[in-house]
Design a protein around this motif. Structure first.
Motif, PDB file in Angstrom:
ATOM      1  N   UNK A   1       0.783  -1.387  -0.153  1.00  0.00           N
ATOM      2  CA  UNK A   1      -0.040  -0.125  -0.063  1.00  0.00           C
ATOM      3  C   UNK A   1       0.810   1.130  -0.018  1.00  0.00           C
ATOM      4  N   UNK A   2       2.345   1.063   0.335  1.00  0.00           N
ATOM      5  CA  UNK A   2       3.427   2.304  -0.167  1.00  0.00           C
ATOM      6  C   UNK A   2       2.168   3.438   0.971  1.00  0.00           C
ATOM      7  N   UNK A   3       2.883   2.681   1.927  1.00  0.00           N
ATOM      8  CA  UNK A   3       2.676   2.911   3.155  1.00  0.00           C
ATOM      9  C   UNK A   3       2.929   3.006   4.764  1.00  0.00           C
ATOM     10  N   UNK A   4       3.264   4.250   5.065  1.00  0.00           N
ATOM     11  CA  UNK A   4       4.357   3.559   6.650  1.00  0.00           C
ATOM     12  C   UNK A   4       2.768   4.378   8.020  1.00  0.00           C
ATOM     13  N   UNK A   5       2.909   3.582   8.774  1.00  0.00           N
ATOM     14  CA  UNK A   5       2.107   3.867   9.444  1.00  0.00           C
ATOM     15  C   UNK A   5       2.655   4.210  10.999  1.00  0.00           C
ATOM     16  N   UNK A   6       2.031   4.805  12.006  1.00  0.00           N
ATOM     17  CA  UNK A   6       2.822   5.102  13.564  1.00  0.00           C
ATOM     18  C   UNK A   6       1.413   4.852  14.091  1.00  0.00           C
ATOM     19  N   UNK A   7       1.405   3.988  15.336  1.00  0.00           N
ATOM     20  CA  UNK A   7       0.053   3.682  15.854  1.00  0.00           C
ATOM     21  C   UNK A   7       0.231   4.850  17.755  1.00  0.00           C
ATOM     22  N   UNK A   8      -0.577   5.219  17.800  1.00  0.00           N
ATOM     23  CA  UNK A   8       0.233   6.151  19.126  1.00  0.00           C
ATOM     24  C   UNK A   8      -0.809   5.775  19.972  1.00  0.00           C
ATOM     25  N   UNK A   9      -0.213   4.755  21.478  1.00  0.00           N
ATOM     26  CA  UNK A   9      -1.411   4.571  22.172  1.00  0.00           C
ATOM     27  C   UNK A   9      -0.699   5.339  23.435  1.00  0.00           C
ATOM     28  N   UNK A  10      -1.435   5.009  24.747  1.00  0.00           N
ATOM     29  CA  UNK A  10      -0.938   5.850  26.413  1.00  0.00           C
ATOM     30  C   UNK A  10      -0.563   7.421  25.150  1.00  0.00           C
ATOM     31  N   UNK A  11      -1.311   8.176  24.938  1.00  0.00           N
ATOM     32  CA  UNK A  11      -0.713   9.297  24.586  1.00  0.00           C
ATOM     33  C   UNK A  11      -0.199  10.355  26.338  1.00  0.00           C
ATOM     34  N   UNK A  12       0.223  11.225  25.506  1.00  0.00           N
ATOM     35  CA  UNK A  12       0.134  12.184  27.348  1.00  0.00           C
ATOM     36  C   UNK A  12       0.722  13.245  26.540  1.00  0.00           C
ATOM     37  N   UNK A  13       0.769  14.616  27.428  1.00  0.00           N
ATOM     38  CA  UNK A  13       0.425  15.958  26.669  1.00  0.00           C
ATOM     39  C   UNK A  13       1.725  16.455  26.565  1.00  0.00           C
ATOM     40  N   UNK A  14       3.141  15.782  26.839  1.00  0.00           N
ATOM     41  CA  UNK A  14       4.020  15.591  26.150  1.00  0.00           C
ATOM     42  C   UNK A  14       4.060  15.361  25.053  1.00  0.00           C
ATOM     43  N   UNK A  15       3.136  14.530  24.596  1.00  0.00           N
ATOM     44  CA  UNK A  15       3.512  14.278  23.056  1.00  0.00           C
ATOM     45  C   UNK A  15       2.888  15.302  21.644  1.00  0.00           C
ATOM     46  N   UNK A  16       2.781  15.657  22.219  1.00  0.00           N
ATOM     47  CA  UNK A  16       1.858  17.061  21.666  1.00  0.00           C
ATOM     48  C   UNK A  16       3.184  17.816  20.915  1.00  0.00           C
ATOM     49  N   UNK A  17       2.836  17.574  19.245  1.00  0.00           N
ATOM     50  CA  UNK A  17       3.582  18.096  18.231  1.00  0.00           C
ATOM     51  C   UNK A  17       3.429  17.672  16.972  1.00  0.00           C
ATOM     52  N   UNK A  18       3.984  18.483  15.850  1.00  0.00           N
ATOM     53  CA  UNK A  18       3.776  17.932  14.754  1.00  0.00           C
ATOM     54  C   UNK A  18       4.122  16.877  14.471  1.00  0.00           C
ATOM     55  N   UNK A  19       4.154  15.919  13.522  1.00  0.00           N
ATOM     56  CA  UNK A  19       4.463  14.300  13.374  1.00  0.00           C
ATOM     57  C   UNK A  19       4.737  14.531  12.209  1.00  0.00           C
ATOM     58  N   UNK A  20       6.730  13.573  12.083  1.00  0.00           N
ATOM     59  CA  UNK A  20       6.548  14.102  10.271  1.00  0.00           C
ATOM     60  C   UNK A  20       7.108  12.550   9.844  1.00  0.00           C
ATOM     61  N   UNK A  21       7.069  12.051   8.358  1.00  0.00           N
ATOM     62  CA  UNK A  21       7.766  10.438   7.979  1.00  0.00           C
ATOM     63  C   UNK A  21       8.230  11.414   6.961  1.00  0.00           C
ATOM     64  N   UNK A  22       9.167  10.366   6.897  1.00  0.00           N
ATOM     65  CA  UNK A  22      10.741  11.016   6.495  1.00  0.00           C
ATOM     66  C   UNK A  22      10.855   9.883   5.317  1.00  0.00           C
ATOM     67  N   UNK A  23      11.783   9.426   4.694  1.00  0.00           N
ATOM     68  CA  UNK A  23      12.260   8.782   3.529  1.00  0.00           C
ATOM     69  C   UNK A  23      13.673   9.043   3.161  1.00  0.00           C
ATOM     70  N   UNK A  24      14.889   7.411   3.153  1.00  0.00           N
ATOM     71  CA  UNK A  24      15.409   7.624   2.840  1.00  0.00           C
ATOM     72  C   UNK A  24      15.637   6.247   2.457  1.00  0.00           C
ATOM     73  N   UNK A  25      16.882   6.548   1.053  1.00  0.00           N
ATOM     74  CA  UNK A  25      17.295   5.447   0.021  1.00  0.00           C
ATOM     75  C   UNK A  25      19.235   4.993   0.844  1.00  0.00           C
TER      76      UNK A  25
END
Length: 125
Positions: free
Chosen positions: A76-100
């Motif tokens: 599916x050409x997709x990467x996932x990030x499952x976020x559990x037990x979230x805390x206020x300090x997890x607040x942020x802009x989340x970016x995905x990135x790729x490299x060869x």
């Protein structure tokens, strides 16, 4: 080249969960190691997790280990990030990135060549 588009961010209460997705363009997704990073206001971009190309070897920042899970679906050409037990300090802009490149496991932003536009995650207390 590859283009990355994140989705799935939002507002959630502490202890809640979110699932972020990152869809990649192109037919060579499986040749890219993938990573998730985050950046909170006034702070530098920091490593969250990486996953290797072929065997799906995963690395996590200590701050998210046991709570977040990175995975990929090459069909599916997709990467996932499952976020559990979230805390206020997890607040942020989340970016995905790729490299060869082979240095992705270091978890430093400089090792990654392509970036998405980011998705906001806000955790309320």
């Amino acid at each position: 080249q590859v283009q990355l588009v994140e989705s799935g961010g939002g507002l959630v209460q502490a202890g809640g969960s979110l699932r972020l997705s990152c869809a990649a363009s192109g037919r060579t997704f499986s040749s890219y190691a993938m990573g998730w990073f985050r950046q909170a206001p006034g702070k530098e971009r920091e490593f969250v997790a990486t996953i290797s190309r072929t065997f799906g070897i995963k690395n996590y920042a200590d701050s998210v280990k046991g709570r977040f899970t990175i995975s990929r679906d090459n069909a599916k050409n997709t990467v996932y990030l499952q976020l559990n037990s979230l805390k206020p300090e997890d607040t942020a802009v989340y970016y995905c990135a790729a490299t060869q490149g082979d240095g992705y496991y270091r978890g430093t932003p400089d090792e990654f060549d392509y970036w998405g536009q980011g998705t906001q995650v806000t955790v309320s207390s």
